[in-house]
Each structure stands twice: as structure tokens, then as C-alpha cells.
Design a protein around this motif. Structure first.
Motif, PDB file in Angstrom:
ATOM      1  N   TYR A 193      36.745  50.556  34.872  1.00  0.00           N
ATOM      2  CA  TYR A 193      37.195  49.864  36.195  1.00  0.00           C
ATOM      3  C   TYR A 193      37.133  48.256  35.925  1.00  0.00           C
ATOM      4  CZ  TYR A 193      36.483  54.182  38.448  1.00  0.00           C
ATOM      5  OH  TYR A 193      36.464  55.812  38.846  1.00  0.00           O
ATOM      6  N   VAL A 194      38.047  47.721  36.703  1.00  0.00           N
ATOM      7  CA  VAL A 194      38.015  46.177  36.695  1.00  0.00           C
ATOM      8  C   VAL A 194      38.014  45.921  38.260  1.00  0.00           C
ATOM      9  CG1 VAL A 194      39.105  43.862  36.765  1.00  0.00           C
ATOM     10  CG2 VAL A 194      39.434  45.583  34.823  1.00  0.00           C
ATOM     11  N   ALA A 195      36.884  45.300  38.616  1.00  0.00           N
ATOM     12  CA  ALA A 195      36.662  45.296  40.132  1.00  0.00           C
ATOM     13  C   ALA A 195      37.046  43.736  40.592  1.00  0.00           C
ATOM     14  CB  ALA A 195      35.049  45.549  40.689  1.00  0.00           C
ATOM     15  N   THR A 196      37.831  43.400  41.671  1.00  0.00           N
ATOM     16  CA  THR A 196      37.959  42.204  41.941  1.00  0.00           C
ATOM     17  C   THR A 196      37.540  41.886  43.545  1.00  0.00           C
ATOM     18  OG1 THR A 196      40.041  42.613  43.015  1.00  0.00           O
ATOM     19  CG2 THR A 196      40.031  42.107  40.619  1.00  0.00           C
ATOM     20  N   GLY A 197      37.480  40.735  43.910  1.00  0.00           N
ATOM     21  CA  GLY A 197      36.615  40.501  45.345  1.00  0.00           C
ATOM     22  C   GLY A 197      37.805  40.093  46.532  1.00  0.00           C
ATOM     23  N   SER A 238      28.736  54.106  38.285  1.00  0.00           N
ATOM     24  CA  SER A 238      27.445  53.454  37.553  1.00  0.00           C
ATOM     25  C   SER A 238      27.209  54.096  36.124  1.00  0.00           C
ATOM     26  CB  SER A 238      26.173  53.952  38.260  1.00  0.00           C
ATOM     27  OG  SER A 238      25.867  53.400  39.357  1.00  0.00           O
ATOM     28  N   ASP A 239      28.038  55.043  35.806  1.00  0.00           N
ATOM     29  CA  ASP A 239      27.565  55.551  34.358  1.00  0.00           C
ATOM     30  C   ASP A 239      28.938  55.175  33.500  1.00  0.00           C
ATOM     31  OD1 ASP A 239      25.547  57.037  35.157  1.00  0.00           O
ATOM     32  OD2 ASP A 239      26.435  58.767  35.670  1.00  0.00           O
ATOM     33  N   VAL A 240      29.702  54.192  34.073  1.00  0.00           N
ATOM     34  CA  VAL A 240      30.952  53.747  33.106  1.00  0.00           C
ATOM     35  C   VAL A 240      30.799  52.298  33.069  1.00  0.00           C
ATOM     36  CG1 VAL A 240      32.266  56.046  33.471  1.00  0.00           C
ATOM     37  CG2 VAL A 240      32.486  53.732  35.003  1.00  0.00           C
ATOM     38  N   THR A 241      31.617  51.660  32.361  1.00  0.00           N
ATOM     39  CA  THR A 241      31.664  50.192  32.057  1.00  0.00           C
ATOM     40  C   THR A 241      32.466  49.547  33.184  1.00  0.00           C
ATOM     41  OG1 THR A 241      31.199  50.277  29.725  1.00  0.00           O
ATOM     42  CG2 THR A 241      32.168  48.288  30.526  1.00  0.00           C
ATOM     43  N   VAL A 242      32.194  48.603  33.761  1.00  0.00           N
ATOM     44  CA  VAL A 242      32.807  47.827  34.811  1.00  0.00           C
ATOM     45  C   VAL A 242      32.838  46.337  34.638  1.00  0.00           C
ATOM     46  CG1 VAL A 242      32.839  47.553  37.504  1.00  0.00           C
ATOM     47  CG2 VAL A 242      32.219  49.713  36.683  1.00  0.00           C
ATOM     48  N   LEU A 243      34.099  46.153  34.449  1.00  0.00           N
ATOM     49  CA  LEU A 243      34.278  44.729  34.475  1.00  0.00           C
ATOM     50  C   LEU A 243      34.647  44.078  35.675  1.00  0.00           C
ATOM     51  CD1 LEU A 243      34.934  42.535  32.186  1.00  0.00           C
ATOM     52  CD2 LEU A 243      37.229  43.102  32.149  1.00  0.00           C
ATOM     53  N   VAL A 244      33.757  43.183  35.988  1.00  0.00           N
ATOM     54  CA  VAL A 244      33.932  42.367  37.419  1.00  0.00           C
ATOM     55  C   VAL A 244      34.448  40.935  37.277  1.00  0.00           C
ATOM     56  CG1 VAL A 244      32.515  41.846  39.350  1.00  0.00           C
ATOM     57  CG2 VAL A 244      31.613  43.550  37.987  1.00  0.00           C
ATOM     58  N   ALA A 245      35.525  40.865  37.911  1.00  0.00           N
ATOM     59  CA  ALA A 245      36.320  39.389  37.978  1.00  0.00           C
ATOM     60  C   ALA A 245      35.638  38.654  38.951  1.00  0.00           C
ATOM     61  CB  ALA A 245      37.757  39.723  38.102  1.00  0.00           C
ATOM     62  N   VAL A 246      34.982  37.472  38.302  1.00  0.00           N
ATOM     63  CA  VAL A 246      34.318  36.597  39.162  1.00  0.00           C
ATOM     64  C   VAL A 246      34.883  35.258  38.899  1.00  0.00           C
ATOM     65  CG1 VAL A 246      32.176  35.605  39.759  1.00  0.00           C
ATOM     66  CG2 VAL A 246      32.249  38.102  38.793  1.00  0.00           C
ATOM     67  N   SER A 247      35.349  34.588  40.149  1.00  0.00           N
ATOM     68  CA  SER A 247      35.950  33.278  40.012  1.00  0.00           C
ATOM     69  C   SER A 247      34.994  32.142  40.199  1.00  0.00           C
ATOM     70  CB  SER A 247      36.994  33.155  40.989  1.00  0.00           C
ATOM     71  OG  SER A 247      36.091  33.116  42.440  1.00  0.00           O
ATOM     72  N   GLY A 248      33.663  32.520  40.884  1.00  0.00           N
ATOM     73  CA  GLY A 248      32.710  31.675  41.319  1.00  0.00           C
ATOM     74  C   GLY A 248      32.765  31.512  42.651  1.00  0.00           C
ATOM     75  N   GLY A 249      33.981  31.851  43.377  1.00  0.00           N
ATOM     76  CA  GLY A 249      33.987  31.758  45.017  1.00  0.00           C
ATOM     77  C   GLY A 249      33.150  32.701  45.819  1.00  0.00           C
ATOM     78  N   PRO A 250      33.006  32.683  46.868  1.00  0.00           N
ATOM     79  CA  PRO A 250      32.068  33.630  47.611  1.00  0.00           C
ATOM     80  C   PRO A 250      32.473  35.199  47.644  1.00  0.00           C
ATOM     81  CG  PRO A 250      33.506  32.216  49.246  1.00  0.00           C
ATOM     82  CD  PRO A 250      33.774  31.668  48.067  1.00  0.00           C
ATOM     83  N   ASP A 251      33.676  35.412  47.643  1.00  0.00           N
ATOM     84  CA  ASP A 251      34.047  36.719  47.684  1.00  0.00           C
ATOM     85  C   ASP A 251      33.390  37.684  46.353  1.00  0.00           C
ATOM     86  OD1 ASP A 251      35.039  36.287  50.271  1.00  0.00           O
ATOM     87  OD2 ASP A 251      37.002  36.095  49.146  1.00  0.00           O
ATOM     88  N   SER A 252      33.825  36.957  45.091  1.00  0.00           N
ATOM     89  CA  SER A 252      33.722  37.616  43.748  1.00  0.00           C
ATOM     90  C   SER A 252      32.135  37.266  43.692  1.00  0.00           C
ATOM     91  CB  SER A 252      34.530  36.939  42.921  1.00  0.00           C
ATOM     92  OG  SER A 252      34.241  35.704  42.783  1.00  0.00           O
ATOM     93  N   VAL A 253      31.301  36.376  44.111  1.00  0.00           N
ATOM     94  CA  VAL A 253      30.150  36.331  43.980  1.00  0.00           C
ATOM     95  C   VAL A 253      29.242  37.309  44.582  1.00  0.00           C
ATOM     96  CG1 VAL A 253      28.203  34.914  44.200  1.00  0.00           C
ATOM     97  CG2 VAL A 253      29.923  33.732  43.098  1.00  0.00           C
ATOM     98  N   ALA A 254      29.652  37.437  45.726  1.00  0.00           N
ATOM     99  CA  ALA A 254      28.955  38.677  46.865  1.00  0.00           C
ATOM    100  C   ALA A 254      29.315  39.959  46.120  1.00  0.00           C
ATOM    101  CB  ALA A 254      29.739  38.458  48.398  1.00  0.00           C
ATOM    102  N   GLY A 284      22.671  52.789  37.227  1.00  0.00           N
ATOM    103  CA  GLY A 284      22.225  52.972  35.643  1.00  0.00           C
ATOM    104  C   GLY A 284      21.860  51.701  34.846  1.00  0.00           C
ATOM    105  N   LYS A 285      22.180  51.697  33.585  1.00  0.00           N
ATOM    106  CA  LYS A 285      21.896  50.507  32.707  1.00  0.00           C
ATOM    107  C   LYS A 285      22.824  49.441  33.159  1.00  0.00           C
ATOM    108  CE  LYS A 285      20.623  53.345  28.984  1.00  0.00           C
ATOM    109  NZ  LYS A 285      20.982  53.774  27.421  1.00  0.00           N
ATOM    110  N   LEU A 286      22.303  48.141  33.522  1.00  0.00           N
ATOM    111  CA  LEU A 286      22.932  47.117  33.767  1.00  0.00           C
ATOM    112  C   LEU A 286      24.195  46.692  32.727  1.00  0.00           C
ATOM    113  CD1 LEU A 286      20.612  44.589  35.995  1.00  0.00           C
ATOM    114  CD2 LEU A 286      22.986  45.937  36.689  1.00  0.00           C
ATOM    115  N   GLU A 287      23.673  46.971  31.481  1.00  0.00           N
ATOM    116  CA  GLU A 287      24.814  46.620  30.539  1.00  0.00           C
ATOM    117  C   GLU A 287      26.274  46.952  30.759  1.00  0.00           C
ATOM    118  OE1 GLU A 287      22.003  48.947  28.209  1.00  0.00           O
ATOM    119  OE2 GLU A 287      21.699  47.682  29.725  1.00  0.00           O
ATOM    120  N   ASN A 288      25.990  47.979  31.677  1.00  0.00           N
ATOM    121  CA  ASN A 288      27.770  48.738  31.985  1.00  0.00           C
ATOM    122  C   ASN A 288      28.269  47.662  32.849  1.00  0.00           C
ATOM    123  OD1 ASN A 288      26.985  51.092  30.793  1.00  0.00           O
ATOM    124  ND2 ASN A 288      26.604  52.315  32.326  1.00  0.00           N
TER     125      ASN A 288
END
Length: 341
Positions: free
Chosen positions: A124-128, A21-37, A48-52
Motif C-alpha cells: 500500500y501507499v497511504a496518503t493524507g 500491519s503484516d505488509v509493507t506500507v509506504l506513507v507519503a509525508v509532505s510535512g503538512g498537518p494531514d500527512s503528519v497526523a 507488527g514490526k514497525l519496519e513495515n
């Protein structure tokens, strides 16, 4: 705030918000159900701050207007959640009208995620990817032919760079759990029409092979495949430790990036470890792996252990060359040498 949904609890158990929560996280989102969830759960769990939290979408441009609509959907969802969204489209190479393969498209997507993570300082880069993706990956590799490392499937995490780690918080969760969560949220998602096209081996595994295995052989076959991946991961870790010992004993670094392996004192019991060492070297240097194949690795390792007084030259994909003499193999990249002239 409403109580946590069981899906959010499971994500939190797999990846504690205290760790990210205290670091920047890049979330890979394709638009499919897994990444959207995944995105919706991370927003709910964030302390923390959502801009992270930053959204990334890569448009492969393989499905014309549908792909552009996916991009628009992801951007709109990010805006709705108050998040920044970065997009990139597949960069056409000279003479190309579309990516040459799924692997080439995937490589360019990860290049985008890695460069963007560096640009914004993402830890971090998070994938679904889900447990279902893991089972499909393992079966796919078994069908193509793989070793212990391939049976390990997708690791829960891996380093993208010195700064950034790729993480898969949903790897232990099933697609059914994803769908139930999205229904609970009444959250729409995009459906990739290419996922139903049986021309792709991966789709046939998902649509035909796995359902047949569940129906006719083992209703919990996906769990069995994921357990196999866990065992293979543990086994590969032991192998890697033995390879490190072998590496310290036989590897020498030559001039201009040349790698020297002194194989003169190895015997047939070392073939497997030498093969694993060669694969490790190829990975570290980014040399072409897919064109090699298991049989070629085995043949190369056997030929190195069989000491011969006759010099040999090996030519590998990507202008990688091996020069063998008196039990010593010198590996070099001719492409690198040509670029420095």
C-alpha cells in the motif's frame, strides 16, 4: 499504552490495522498537518514490526529553502519514530527551471511513489487526503467542467500497479479533527506558504469560495459535496458496467496495438456510453486526457455514430490518430510507431 485518541479510532475504522500491519506500507509525508497526523496514527495503530512502515517525501523544490526544510523535518520525524525515510527531489527536464504546472509536479510525485513502492515491495501507499480535500477537488472539477466520473472526486483507493494500491485512510475525516489530534500529541508540522497564494485556483476555492458557501448558503456544504461524490461513484460504477457490455460488442484489437471500434450499428442513445468507452481507452493507454475536454469527447462520439461513407481522420494530442471509414474507427499511437522504426 495510553487509550486511543478518537482520531486513531476513526482511522482504524476506515482502515483496519488487521488489513495492513503484516505488509509493507509506504506513507507519503509532505510535512503538512494531514500527512503528519496520518503517520503518527499509523505508528500508534500498527500491530507488527514497525519496519513495515516506510516514509516517502517528494521535494518539489518550488519554495527554495522552505522546501528543503520540509524535507529535513520529515526525515527527522521518521528517525524519531524509528522509521526508514526515502526522499526524492524534482528532476529538472532540459530547459526547465521549475515544474511547468502543479499537475506536472503531482505526476512526478506519483511516479516516485509508484517506483519506490515497487522497489521496497510495498502493498500500500497511504496518503493524507481528507474530506476537505475531497470537497475542494469536486468544486474545482465543477468549475473547470467535468462529468459524472469527475464528480466522484478522489477514490478511497486505486491501483498504482499490479502489486500496490494507493489508499486514503483520512478521506472521511475533517481537517479540524487532524488539528485536534496534533494538538493532543503536541506534534509540530510544517506549513506550506504557497497554500495562502490566491494565484492558484485551488487556494481560492479553499480560502474564499468554500467559506462563503458555508457562511451564506449551507454550513454543511462540505458534507453535501462528499455525499455527492458517493452518489457519483455509485452512478459511475453502473455506467462502467454498461460500458463493458458495449466494449465487448464493438471493440476489436488490430495489429501493432491498433484499437478498432465498430460503431456502424450504434444510434444516438449510445453516444454517452461511447464517449465513456473512449475516455476509458485513453486512460488505459496513458494517452493525454487533459487536452481533450468534454466538448471534444461529445463531438467525437456524435461523429462516430453518424455513419458516413466519407473517410475521416482525427488528430488528437500526443500523436494519437483516429482513422474512420464505413462506421469503423481505428485508433493508433503514432509516437509508438515512430519509436519502433
Amino acid at each position: 499504552m495510553p487509550p486511543r485518541h478518537p482520531f486513531e479510532t476513526a482511522v482504524s475504522r476506515n482502515w483496519s490495522p488487521a488489513d495492513w500491519s503484516d505488509v509493507t506500507v509506504l506513507v507519503a509525508v509532505s510535512g503538512g498537518p494531514d500527512s503528519v497526523a496520518l503517520l503518527r496514527a499509523l505508528v500508534r495503530l500498527h500491530r507488527g514490526k514497525l519496519e513495515n512502515l516506510v516514509v516517502a517525501h517528494f521535494n518539489h523544490q518550488l519554495r527554495a529553502q522552505e522546501a528543503d526544510d520540509d524535507e529535513g523535518f520529515v526525515c527527522a520525524l521518521a528517525a524519531q519514530l524509528g522509521l526508514t525515510c526515502h526522499t526524492r527531489r524534482w528532476q529538472r527536464l532540459p530547459g526547465e527551471t521549475h515544474p511547468q504546472s502543479e499537475a506536472a509536479a503531482r505526476d512526478q510525485r506519483y511516479q516516485f511513489l509508484t517506483s519506490l513502492a515497487k522497489q521496497i515491495g510495498a502493498r500500500y501507499v497511504a496518503t493524507g487526503h481528507t474530506a476537505d480535500d475531497q470537497a475542494e477537488t469536486i468544486l474545482h472539477r465543477v468549475i473547470r467542467g467535468t462529468g459524472i466520473g469527475g464528480l466522484a472526486g478522489m477514490p478511497r483507493s486505486r491501483r498504482l500497479s499490479q502489486l500496490t494500491t494507493l489508499l486514503r485512510p483520512l478521506r472521511e475525516l475533517r481537517r479540524q479533527q487532524v488539528r485536534e489530534y496534533l494538538e493532543h500529541l503536541q506534534q509540530p508540522f510544517r506549513t506550506d506558504s504557497s497554500n495562502t497564494q490566491r494565484m492558484f485556483t485551488r487556494n481560492r476555492i479553499r480560502l474564499d469560495l468554500l467559506p462563503q458557501l458555508e457562511r451564506d448558503f449551507n454550513p454543511r456544504v462540505q458534507e453535501a459535496l462528499c455525499r455527492l461524490a458517493q452518489l457519483a461513484t455509485q452512478t459511475q460504477a453502473m455506467i462502467d458496467r454498461q460500458v463493458a457490455v458495449l466494449r465487448n460488442a464493438i471493440q476489436r484489437d488490430g495489429k501493432d496495438g491498433v484499437i478498432i471500434l465498430d460503431c456502424a450499428h450504434l444510434d444516438s442513445d449510445d453516444v454517452f456510453l461511447l464517449q465513456e468507452l473512449l475516455i476509458q481507452i485513453w486512460k488505459e493507454h496513458g494517452w493525454p486526457l487533459r487536452e481533450m475536454g468534454l466538448e471534444r469527447w461529445e463531438s467525437l462520439a456524435h461523429s462516430l455514430i453518424t455513419v458516413s461513407e466519407t473517410p475521416k481522420r482525427f488528430e488528437f494530442p500526443g500523436q494519437i490518430r483516429g482513422d474512420y471509414a464505413n462506421g469503423r474507427l481505428q485508433l493508433s499511437n503514432n509516437q509508438d510507431k515512430a519509436s519502433t522504426r
